[in-house]
Design a protein around this motif. Structure first.
Motif, PDB file in Angstrom:
ATOM      1  N   ALA A 264       0.835  -1.207   0.000  1.00 14.85           N
ATOM      2  CA  ALA A 264       0.000   0.000   0.000  1.00 14.85           C
ATOM      3  C   ALA A 264       0.866   1.251   0.000  1.00 14.85           C
ATOM      4  O   ALA A 264       0.559   2.244  -0.679  1.00 14.85           O
ATOM      5  CB  ALA A 264      -0.915  -0.015   1.219  1.00 14.85           C
ATOM      6  N   LEU A 265       1.970   1.232   0.736  1.00 19.36           N
ATOM      7  CA  LEU A 265       2.854   2.395   0.787  1.00 19.36           C
ATOM      8  C   LEU A 265       3.501   2.650  -0.569  1.00 19.36           C
ATOM      9  O   LEU A 265       3.615   3.804  -1.021  1.00 19.36           O
ATOM     10  CB  LEU A 265       3.931   2.166   1.853  1.00 19.36           C
ATOM     11  CG  LEU A 265       4.935   3.306   2.056  1.00 19.36           C
ATOM     12  CD1 LEU A 265       4.217   4.577   2.494  1.00 19.36           C
ATOM     13  CD2 LEU A 265       5.977   2.923   3.080  1.00 19.36           C
TER      14      LEU A 265
ATOM     15  N   PHE B 211       4.340   0.528  11.067  1.00 17.21           N
ATOM     16  CA  PHE B 211       5.027   0.556  12.356  1.00 17.21           C
ATOM     17  C   PHE B 211       4.318  -0.331  13.381  1.00 17.21           C
ATOM     18  O   PHE B 211       4.937  -1.157  14.055  1.00 17.21           O
ATOM     19  CB  PHE B 211       5.106   1.997  12.864  1.00 17.21           C
ATOM     20  CG  PHE B 211       5.559   2.118  14.286  1.00 17.21           C
ATOM     21  CD1 PHE B 211       6.879   1.901  14.631  1.00 17.21           C
ATOM     22  CD2 PHE B 211       4.650   2.427  15.292  1.00 17.21           C
ATOM     23  CE1 PHE B 211       7.302   1.999  15.941  1.00 17.21           C
ATOM     24  CE2 PHE B 211       5.059   2.529  16.609  1.00 17.21           C
ATOM     25  CZ  PHE B 211       6.386   2.310  16.936  1.00 17.21           C
ATOM     26  N   LEU B 212       2.988  -0.162  13.479  1.00 16.63           N
ATOM     27  CA  LEU B 212       2.242  -0.933  14.480  1.00 16.63           C
ATOM     28  C   LEU B 212       2.257  -2.426  14.168  1.00 16.63           C
ATOM     29  O   LEU B 212       2.421  -3.266  15.060  1.00 16.63           O
ATOM     30  CB  LEU B 212       0.796  -0.426  14.557  1.00 16.63           C
ATOM     31  CG  LEU B 212       0.630   0.976  15.145  1.00 16.63           C
ATOM     32  CD1 LEU B 212      -0.829   1.419  15.068  1.00 16.63           C
ATOM     33  CD2 LEU B 212       1.100   1.030  16.587  1.00 16.63           C
TER      34      LEU B 212
ATOM     35  N   ALA C 275      10.345   8.156   2.786  1.00 16.87           N
ATOM     36  CA  ALA C 275       9.678   8.007   1.492  1.00 16.87           C
ATOM     37  C   ALA C 275       8.442   8.899   1.412  1.00 16.87           C
ATOM     38  O   ALA C 275       8.183   9.550   0.378  1.00 16.87           O
ATOM     39  CB  ALA C 275       9.292   6.541   1.283  1.00 16.87           C
ATOM     40  N   VAL C 276       7.650   8.978   2.500  1.00 17.51           N
ATOM     41  CA  VAL C 276       6.445   9.822   2.498  1.00 17.51           C
ATOM     42  C   VAL C 276       6.829  11.294   2.386  1.00 17.51           C
ATOM     43  O   VAL C 276       6.212  12.066   1.623  1.00 17.51           O
ATOM     44  CB  VAL C 276       5.630   9.560   3.779  1.00 17.51           C
ATOM     45  CG1 VAL C 276       4.496  10.579   3.906  1.00 17.51           C
ATOM     46  CG2 VAL C 276       5.073   8.147   3.764  1.00 17.51           C
ATOM     47  N   LEU C 277       7.852  11.712   3.127  1.00 20.12           N
ATOM     48  CA  LEU C 277       8.289  13.112   3.051  1.00 20.12           C
ATOM     49  C   LEU C 277       8.792  13.469   1.659  1.00 20.12           C
ATOM     50  O   LEU C 277       8.492  14.535   1.113  1.00 20.12           O
ATOM     51  CB  LEU C 277       9.376  13.364   4.102  1.00 20.12           C
ATOM     52  CG  LEU C 277       8.916  13.314   5.567  1.00 20.12           C
ATOM     53  CD1 LEU C 277      10.107  13.479   6.503  1.00 20.12           C
ATOM     54  CD2 LEU C 277       7.877  14.388   5.842  1.00 20.12           C
TER      55      LEU C 277
ATOM     56  N   LEU D 224      -1.827  12.976   1.686  1.00 21.49           N
ATOM     57  CA  LEU D 224      -0.830  12.682   2.700  1.00 21.49           C
ATOM     58  C   LEU D 224      -1.375  11.727   3.758  1.00 21.49           C
ATOM     59  O   LEU D 224      -0.634  10.904   4.319  1.00 21.49           O
ATOM     60  CB  LEU D 224      -0.365  13.987   3.363  1.00 21.49           C
ATOM     61  CG  LEU D 224       0.642  13.848   4.506  1.00 21.49           C
ATOM     62  CD1 LEU D 224       1.941  13.237   4.009  1.00 21.49           C
ATOM     63  CD2 LEU D 224       0.892  15.186   5.172  1.00 21.49           C
ATOM     64  N   ARG D 225      -2.702  11.821   4.008  1.00 17.05           N
ATOM     65  CA  ARG D 225      -3.312  10.979   5.015  1.00 17.05           C
ATOM     66  C   ARG D 225      -3.059   9.496   4.729  1.00 17.05           C
ATOM     67  O   ARG D 225      -2.788   8.707   5.636  1.00 17.05           O
ATOM     68  CB  ARG D 225      -4.816  11.257   5.044  1.00 17.05           C
ATOM     69  CG  ARG D 225      -5.570  10.394   6.053  1.00 17.05           C
ATOM     70  CD  ARG D 225      -7.034  10.764   6.051  1.00 17.05           C
ATOM     71  NE  ARG D 225      -7.605  10.562   4.710  1.00 17.05           N
ATOM     72  CZ  ARG D 225      -8.771  11.060   4.309  1.00 17.05           C
ATOM     73  NH1 ARG D 225      -9.471  11.812   5.135  1.00 17.05           N
ATOM     74  NH2 ARG D 225      -9.232  10.832   3.095  1.00 17.05           N
ATOM     75  N   THR D 226      -3.120   9.128   3.463  1.00 17.33           N
ATOM     76  CA  THR D 226      -2.897   7.728   3.097  1.00 17.33           C
ATOM     77  C   THR D 226      -1.492   7.280   3.463  1.00 17.33           C
ATOM     78  O   THR D 226      -1.279   6.194   4.025  1.00 17.33           O
ATOM     79  CB  THR D 226      -3.119   7.528   1.584  1.00 17.33           C
ATOM     80  OG1 THR D 226      -4.412   8.005   1.239  1.00 17.33           O
ATOM     81  CG2 THR D 226      -2.979   6.049   1.207  1.00 17.33           C
ATOM     82  N   GLY D 227      -0.523   8.139   3.165  1.00 15.68           N
ATOM     83  CA  GLY D 227       0.859   7.805   3.495  1.00 15.68           C
ATOM     84  C   GLY D 227       1.080   7.694   4.987  1.00 15.68           C
ATOM     85  O   GLY D 227       1.763   6.779   5.471  1.00 15.68           O
ATOM     86  N   VAL D 228       0.506   8.643   5.767  1.00 15.50           N
ATOM     87  CA  VAL D 228       0.668   8.608   7.218  1.00 15.50           C
ATOM     88  C   VAL D 228       0.063   7.335   7.788  1.00 15.50           C
ATOM     89  O   VAL D 228       0.662   6.658   8.642  1.00 15.50           O
ATOM     90  CB  VAL D 228       0.014   9.855   7.854  1.00 15.50           C
ATOM     91  CG1 VAL D 228      -0.012   9.729   9.383  1.00 15.50           C
ATOM     92  CG2 VAL D 228       0.768  11.111   7.446  1.00 15.50           C
ATOM     93  N   LEU D 229      -1.140   6.974   7.312  1.00 21.66           N
ATOM     94  CA  LEU D 229      -1.775   5.750   7.795  1.00 21.66           C
ATOM     95  C   LEU D 229      -0.957   4.513   7.440  1.00 21.66           C
ATOM     96  O   LEU D 229      -0.861   3.564   8.220  1.00 21.66           O
ATOM     97  CB  LEU D 229      -3.192   5.634   7.220  1.00 21.66           C
ATOM     98  CG  LEU D 229      -4.203   6.644   7.770  1.00 21.66           C
ATOM     99  CD1 LEU D 229      -5.536   6.502   7.048  1.00 21.66           C
ATOM    100  CD2 LEU D 229      -4.399   6.462   9.262  1.00 21.66           C
ATOM    101  N   CYS D 230      -0.349   4.528   6.239  1.00 22.61           N
ATOM    102  CA  CYS D 230       0.498   3.393   5.841  1.00 22.61           C
ATOM    103  C   CYS D 230       1.708   3.265   6.770  1.00 22.61           C
ATOM    104  O   CYS D 230       2.060   2.161   7.198  1.00 22.61           O
ATOM    105  CB  CYS D 230       0.968   3.548   4.400  1.00 22.61           C
ATOM    106  SG  CYS D 230      -0.311   3.229   3.183  1.00 22.61           S
TER     107      CYS D 230
END
Length: 1535
Positions: A349-350, A372-373, A1222-1224, A361-367
């Motif tokens: 997904a990421l 992490f979790l 990668a998200v940044l 951006l929300r999608t990336g943060v959730l990924c």
């Protein structure tokens, strides 16, 4: 009016329309107003009220110690929630948004509520609630807040403004809300796991008065592992930090330095629970044990022996004892497996997010958060699972070892005769370990097929039904796998059987090492052990080569499956594309993981099955049934102590044919006792006499319950109190002299001193360096025969029993000592006790109340001494006979003292010399690695490394070729479901993790040109060729490695065996047998099996990591930036860990030896232990030693998990960091999707490989400790000189002249001389008798003559040739000796008489006839009859006669006799002396005299005193001299 005001207020608060002032639903979600007021403020108000209520709870005085960890976590979470809510109020005030007042109101209520909650928790800690979770109402108020938090997060996520970096305050509110949710979860965790049950346990570990103990001042040896630790401490193993710090300082050197076991793992608790489960499986209800949890440091006093009775399936008991807990861990395993698939899906997904430029951006943060979790949760769950499984396995080990020990204590003697000591030790070590390993393998057995099925489903989604082609290949291999499994199982059974035989043989070799050295049999027994080892290695070789076939098969499988799937796909009319190729190959790689692991798992389970069956067979052996053995009804005469009425006894027992474990005929031919009638009154002295083998010792064994009662009546008064038994062969424990005498009883100084005096031990104790606190060697090897006999008698006397059974304790002492023992001990100290004395010393029988004459297994006559003694003394009733019998004892004691080196030989000022095994410290020396390298062979080891390198290189080249293929086919792009196409083919890793390619087959097929099809075929051909080369290198590596480890195992064993057999006697006198056996059993098993397994994994991991680093650095050089600090951190962690883990492994090995030593010692002294009713105490001692071993093993496992959780979390941190980067970078539009996919995939692989590398390297290092331990004996032992005199004439010594010239001998430096300037000349053919007190140097002369101990000064000449110039083998083969201890080996009579097979059967029968053994041998079945383990089927006297027969077979010119007839009756002794005079008429005979009549016929008598020659003349001359010591000895006897 009021309604409008309320509506206006609500409209103002909620920023809503007055028509609908309180909306419940807005924009598809619960409205913010309803959420904050109803779901937020109201529950907070309820929490405040409830908390305020509990502020009034009454306090009570309790122990002022640290609060339980759960309460601490709840208070900390509540306090942080106050701070977070206050920070949110501040942010709301700064933002000045529409819902300002609503948010301020809700947050303020929260601040007030949580403040009151913290105060309530603090107060409740000082109340009775401290020992519980607290009031449930508090939990309910917290749970009411959960909906508010969840809805708040959903509202924030629904509004994109809260996730934009451009709005930092809004983003901060989102972060604060997420953190609040986390702390609420931690609060709930603290409530769920309060850890209150253990709180006081660790704190009061040493506080007997209940006073608090400062935990910070406790030594690690005073701490209890894990118990009392908080949740965070348990998750991160923080409770190990003091131990790790101590290990890092290099101060972890003793078992006393490590933690105590947690309560539920303590041996007593586990065994008690196992016993309850055993009884439950029998259908017997067992009440709950009181005081179930023992004190952690105080001694565990068993309340009784936990006997495992009945025929119960061991698997069923294990299932009942550990099944539920074990199966619950299976649920955890399912979660772990699911988490392994969550990681790749989130990674997919990421990557998809990175590919889409306009993705929010929300999608990336959730990924990133999800990644992490998921990885963090997976790491913790995996770690918890492994550690909990190891706890279950540890409990099973404690239960099984204790059960085997307990069974050995209770099994009947004849049943146990079918099992050698080595076999039972293997049950405790190898078989138990294999059953314990089952716990690790079982969950993998179902887990691997589960993962296999999921992977197959994903493969189906990718290529449709074509995956069935590859599945068919797997199914075709099932018969091969079944064949390999059956062969492995069979070879494993055969190897274990050979291992049993080898350990059994080594046990006997070590027990009989003195005889072996005296007779120069080392080469013969080396060959025997080597033959057993060769047979064992044959089956081990088969095992290793079958393993190599498995490795090769499964390594080749990916290529075969891939090609099969591709062919099937093409034949079904589909067009191959690079996308299909890469995705399929990636999925096949995942498919191979469970397929590759499954044979190993299956093999482990099959091994466990075999071992479980072996243990089960042992448990089915018949137990002693003392209730059935003894009559329960007392006789009419209350003065009767022992009653026999028409009793018949046999070693076979009444039900021997049905005994599962006894070998057929194990007891066949043994003497039966029949028609026994005897009535012994209380307080009487009964003397039992009779010729050798008439059944005297068997009678005592029948009374103690060792012989099975076939018929008749046996009554013993107060049997439960036990007997005071002094066995014919004294059994001495490896402990101090005092501990041997006390035998578990309390020390009574007055009575103890009386026993010492009565048993004539005062002079002996004055010689010992530490008196009665001096350690004696295993089985009393540091004591003489006389000292051992008197020590065993003293032990029996101190027991203070009502009935005493004394089996010829006077045989091993000289005349005056024998008189002293009879008068002071048997007649005075034991006056009033019932005493049954078996003896050949009939001169003492006239002091008995009753004399019993036995012959051929029955009681011939019973009567007074006046009635019976004339029948016994018919052959020799003169004073000379009395002299013989009496003097026999005197000389024997002296002699024994010396043939075993004097007491000082093995006893140092440091009492730990015998008791504590040396432990290596620090890192493994490079010489250990060098040893294994050279054992394998330098060229062979180099070839293995080269094949590994080629195997890894071909694998990396195949990966590179796939990448090259992708870049070379730009037109081979894939069409995706959404219709868009990419001009550049994506990374194969992206194909695998792509949601489109993974979850559904592409719906659009792209036709390829003929050129493109040819290209695909070309690349496939090259790829197949590289794969084929890889499988070839894999096969070479697998078979070379198998050959190399077998070669190394063979070399290490042979070197160890050679050094052990060449070691000096001092080594065997100072080293417990169990310690040496541990090298030949446990350590060699590790060298054979465990070490190759771990070394194989380590080498594969090292080369795999190197190959991966090369590929990554080649493709993505920037990855080196995080790798450098990562490598430093990894190094620091593993370095910190290895210090402790290495020392713990050494302690694990070190604590195993006492368990085995104690077990072998127990089996040897089983008769004494049972007779004295001491089984419970010995079982407790076994539990104590097992506890020491379990402590080290548990902490070794815990330290391993300490390492694993840190390595896994480091991997999580790396992957999460790269994902964040990668998200940044995606926001800055400067990221390459392929680069992201590769970096994340390889970063994850690197951390996994590094974790595996440290783990496998540490495991290998731990296993190499066994090589270190074997090399300790192979290289550092002091060995006997192995020189050879090539000039020695074959007939030397021709005349038999012996000369001592000023010989001085001391056993060790700083010890007095055992021989002090001895000079004497023995003429050829002369018969010399040697007498002297204990310690005078008699036996030392024999030791010096045979060069068992090298002299310090002077010369010993045989036929004018210095023996120091003659090779030891040459010297000992030209001499003959009849040693004091009659030792026999398991095997036939022929093998014991003539192990090297140099004589014909007729010669053997002649010497047996001369020794009056022909009738006995004929009854047993002839020369091929088995003598049993260490000659158990023969009596002590018969064993002595068999040893005499050995000497008669030799053609030596010089014969040394060391109490050859101590255990035979006087008639037989007279005949034997005549035989010796006839057969050795022209030979030189040196006799250490124990019966005066023996040396009266000698040419000269040598009287030794204090290591010097006191007198040396003819018997007649010495008797004429009034000052002669010999004259006084003879005169005392005549009186």
């Amino acid at each position: 009016m009021a309604d409008s005001a309320l509506a206006e207020l609500l409209s103002c608060l909620c920023h809503s329309d007055t028509e609908n002032p309180f909306p419940v639903w807005q924009n598809g979600l619960i409205s913010a107003c309803f959420n904050q007021l109803v779901l937020g403020a109201v529950p907070h108000a309820a929490m405040a009220v409830v908390s305020a209520y509990y502020l009034g709870t009454a306090r009570c005085g309790v122990l002022q110690s640290c609060p339980p960890c759960g309460w601490t976590l709840r208070m900390a979470s509540a306090l942080l929630l106050v701070l977070l809510l206050a920070a949110d109020v501040l942010l709301v005030s700064l933002l000045q948004q529409a819902h300002l007042y609503l948010d301020v109101l809700a947050d303020s209520c929260g601040v007030l509520a949580w403040l009151l909650h913290v105060a309530a928790l603090q107060l409740l800690l000082n109340t009775s609630y401290r020992r519980t979770r607290g009031p449930p109402a508090l939990l309910l108020t917290v749970l009411l807040l959960v909906p508010n938090l969840v809805l708040t997060l959903m509202i924030f996520c629904h509004d994109d403004d809260f996730l934009r970096l451009a709005e930092p305050f809004l983003l901060a509110r989102f972060v604060l809300a997420s953190t609040r949710a986390l702390f609420v979860v931690l609060y709930l965790v603290g409530f769920a796991f309060p850890c209150v049950g253990d709180a006081g346990y660790s704190l009061q570990v040493n506080a007997e008065d209940g006073s608090p103990v400062d935990g910070s001042r406790l030594s690690t040896g005073e701490m209890v592992a894990e118990d009392g630790s908080g949740c965070v401490s348990r998750l991160f193993y923080l409770w190990l930090n003091p131990l790790l710090a101590r290990g890092r300082r290099g101060d972890l050197n003793r078992t006393a330095d490590v933690y105590h076991l947690p309560r539920k793992l303590r041996t007593r608790v586990v065994c008690g629970y196992f016993h309850q489960c055993w009884e439950a499986c029998r259908g017997v209800r067992v009440g709950e044990r009181q005081n179930q949890w023992p004190k952690p440091i105080a001694d565990n006093q068993f309340q009784g022996v936990l006997a495992l009775e009945g025929d119960v399936g061991l698997l069923r008991v294990l299932h009942k004892a550990f099944g539920l807990r074990f199966y619950l861990l299976g649920v955890l395993k399912v979660t772990v497996n699911v988490s392994t698939f969550a990681g790749p899906l989130l990674l997919s997904a990421l990557v998809n997010f990175v590919e889409e430029k306009d993705a929010p951006l929300r999608t990336g943060v959730l990924c990133v958060l999800g990644l992490f979790l998921a990885t963090t949760l997976g790491s913790f769950l995996r770690n918890i699972f492994v550690f909990e499984v190891s706890k279950v396995a540890l409990s099973a080990r404690a239960a099984l070892v204790s059960a085997v020990y307990g069974k050995a204590l209770r099994v009947s003697s004849c049943s146990l005769a079918g099992c050698s000591l080595g076999e039972v030790v293997n049950l405790m070590s190898t078989d138990t370990d294999r059953v314990v390993n089952f716990f690790n393998s079982f969950h993998e057995l179902w887990s691997l097929p589960f993962r296999f099925a999921i992977t197959l489903y994903l493969l189906y989604l990718q290529v449709g039904v074509s995956f069935l082609g590859g599945l068919c290949v797997v199914l075709v291999l099932v018969p091969l796998n079944k064949y390999l499994a059956s062969r492995i199982l069979r070879s494993n059974e055969l190897m274990l059987k050979c291992k049993d035989n080898r350990v059994k043989l080594m046990t006997e070799v070590l027990f009989g090492i003195r005889v072996i050295k005296f007779y120069n049999w080392e080469p013969h027994f080396t060959q025997k052990v080597a033959a057993c080892r060769r047979e064992e290695l044959t089956h081990l070789r088969t095992l290793k080569y079958l393993d190599a076939v498995c490795v090769y098969t499964w390594a080749a499988l990916p290529l075969v499956i891939s090609i099969t799937i591709f062919l099937t796909y093409v034949l079904l009319g589909h067009q191959l594309t690079a996308a299909k190729v890469f995705t399929t190959i990636a999925l096949v790689g995942l498919l191979i993981i469970p397929l590759n692991s499954f044979p190993w798992v299956l093999n482990g389970i099959l091994e466990a099955k075999v071992s479980l069956e072996r243990i089960q067979r042992f448990f089915k052996l018949t137990n002693q049934d003392l209730q059935a053995h003894y009559a329960l009804v007392s006789p009419e005469d209350a003065q009767t102590s022992v009653l026999l009425n028409r009793a018949r006894f046999s070693w076979t027992g009444p039900d021997s044919p049905s005994e599962g474990g006894a070998e057929p005929g194990a007891c066949r031919g043994s003497l039966q006792l029949h028609s026994l009638n005897l009535n012994v009154t209380k307080g009487s002295l009964v003397v039992v006499v009779g010729q050798v083998g008439c059944g005297k010792s068997s009678l005592l064994s029948a009374l103690t319950g060792e012989l099975g009662r076939l018929s008749g009546v046996l009554f013993v008064v107060n049997r439960d109190a036990g007997f005071g038994l002094a066995a014919q062969e004294p059994w001495i424990q490896h402990a101090t002299v005092r501990d041997n005498i006390l035998f578990g009883k309390d020390y009574d100084a007055v009575f103890y001193q009386a026993v010492i005096e009565a048993c004539a031990l005062s002079d002996d104790l004055s010689i010992l360096p530490k008196g009665d606190k001096t350690e004696v060697g295993e089985n009393g090897v540091t004591l003489s025969g006389g000292q051992k006999a008197r020590l065993a008698l003293a032990r029996a006397a101190y027991m203070d029993k009502d009935i005493y059974l004394l089996d010829d304790p006077l045989a091993a002492v000289d005349t005056d000592v024998a008189e002293h023992l009879m008068k002071k001990c048997i007649l005075e100290l034991l006056r009033g006790k019932t005493r049954i004395l078996c003896t050949h010393r009939i001169e003492f029988a006239d002091q008995a109340d009753v004399v019993v004459l036995m012959d051929n297994g029955t009681i011939v006559r019973t009567g007074t001494p006046a009635e019976i003694l004339p029948l016994v003394a018919a052959v020799a009733n003169t004073g000379k006979t009395d002299d013989r019998g009496t003097k026999k004892d005197g000389a024997k004691q002296d002699e024994d003292d010396e043939l075993s080196p004097p007491p000082d030989l093995c006893v140092d000022d440091d009492s730990d010399l015998l008791n504590t095994e040396k432990k290596q410290v620090g890192g493994l020396a490079w010489t250990v690695y060098q040893t294994y390298w050279t054992s394998m062979g330098g060229m062979l080891a180099s070839s293995i490394l080269l094949s590994l390198l080629l195997m890894q290189a071909s694998k990396n080249v195949s990966d590179w070729w796939l990448s090259y293929w992708v870049s070379s086919l730009p037109s081979n792009s894939s069409s995706w479901i959404n219709g868009s196409s990419s001009s550049t083919f994506r990374s194969p890793h992206l194909l695998l993790f792509s949601s489109t390619g993974l979850l559904s087959a592409p719906s659009v097929q792209v036709s390829l040109s003929n050129d493109s099809s040819r290209d695909v075929r070309f690349y496939l051909t090259v790829y197949g060729s590289i794969g084929a080369a890889n499988t070839v290198f894999t096969a070479i590596r697998a078979f070379l490695f198998a050959y190399g480890v077998i070669r190394a195992a063979s070399v290490i064993h042979n070197r160890l065996l050679d050094q052990i057999l060449q070691a000096t006697l001092t080594f065997f006198d100072t080293t417990p047998l169990g310690r040496i056996l541990n090298r030949f059993s446990s350590d060699l098993y590790i060298v054979d099996d465990s070490l190759p397994f771990n070394l194989n994994i380590m080498l594969a991991t090292v080369f795999g990591m190197l190959g991966l680093l090369v590929v990554i650095c080649y493709g993505l050089p920037w990855v080196l930036v995080p790798l450098v600090p990562l490598a430093l951190l990894y190094y620091r962690i593993q370095h910190y860990y290895r210090h402790t883990s290495r020392e713990l492994k050494r302690l694990c090995s070190l604590t195993l030896s006492p368990v085995y030593s104690h077990f072998s010692e127990t089996v040897t002294g089983l008769g004494t232990i049972r007779a004295s009713a001491s089984s419970a105490r010995f079982e407790e001692e076994n539990a104590r030693r097992l506890e020491q071993s379990q402590r080290c093993l548990f902490l070794s496992n815990a330290v391993m998990q300490w390492l694993q959780i840190r390595l896994q979390l480091l991997g999580v941190a790396v992957v999460t960091s790269l994902a964040v980067i990668a998200v940044l970078q995606h926001q800055l539009s400067s990221v390459d999707p392929g680069l992201v996919g590769l970096s994340l995939s390889y970063a994850l692989s690197i951390t996994t490989l590094l974790a595996g590398l440290i783990s496998s390297f540490t495991q290998t290092e731990m296993q190499l400790v066994s090589v270190e331990r074997t090399e300790e004996y192979s290289c550092s032992l002091q060995t006997e000189p192995q020189g050879h005199n090539a000039q020695l004439p074959p007939s030397w010594p021709e005349r038999g002249m012996v000369e001592f010239r000023d010989v001085v001998l001391a056993y060790r430096e700083n010890l007095p001389n055992a021989l002090d300037g001895v000079s004497l000349l023995v003429r050829p053919g002369e018969k010399i008798g040697i007498v002297g007190r204990t310690g005078s140097g008699k036996s030392t002369m024999f030791l010096a003559l045979f060069r068992m101990v090298e002299i310090n000064r002077g010369q010993i000449l045989l036929d004018q040739l210095d023996v120091a110039t003659v090779g030891l083998a040459q010297l000992r083969s030209r001499l003959a000796i009849i040693p004091q201890d009659p030792f026999l080996f398991s095997g036939t009579i022929r093998e014991n008489l003539d192990p090297c097979g140099r004589h014909q059967d007729q010669q053997l029968l002649e010497v047996l006839d001369h020794c009056h053994l022909l009738a006995v041998v004929g009854r047993m079945g002839g020369l091929q009859a088995e003598v049993g383990e260490r000659g158990k089927r023969l009596s002590a006297g018969q064993r002595q006669l068999l040893c005499l027969a050995r000497a008669l077979l030799t053609q030596a010119k010089i014969l040394c006799i060391d109490e050859a007839t101590a255990c035979v009756d006087q008639k037989t002794d007279t005949l034997l002396q005549q035989t010796i005079r006839e057969k050795f008429q022209d030979k030189t005979v040196l006799t250490i005299a124990h019966r005066i009549n023996t040396i009266m016929d000698c040419d000269r008598v040598l009287v030794m005193h204090a290591g010097k020659v006191k007198e040396f003349d003819t018997p007649a001359a010495l008797r004429r001299s009034d000052d002669s010591v010999f004259h006084r000895l003879v005169g005392a006897l005549e009186e």
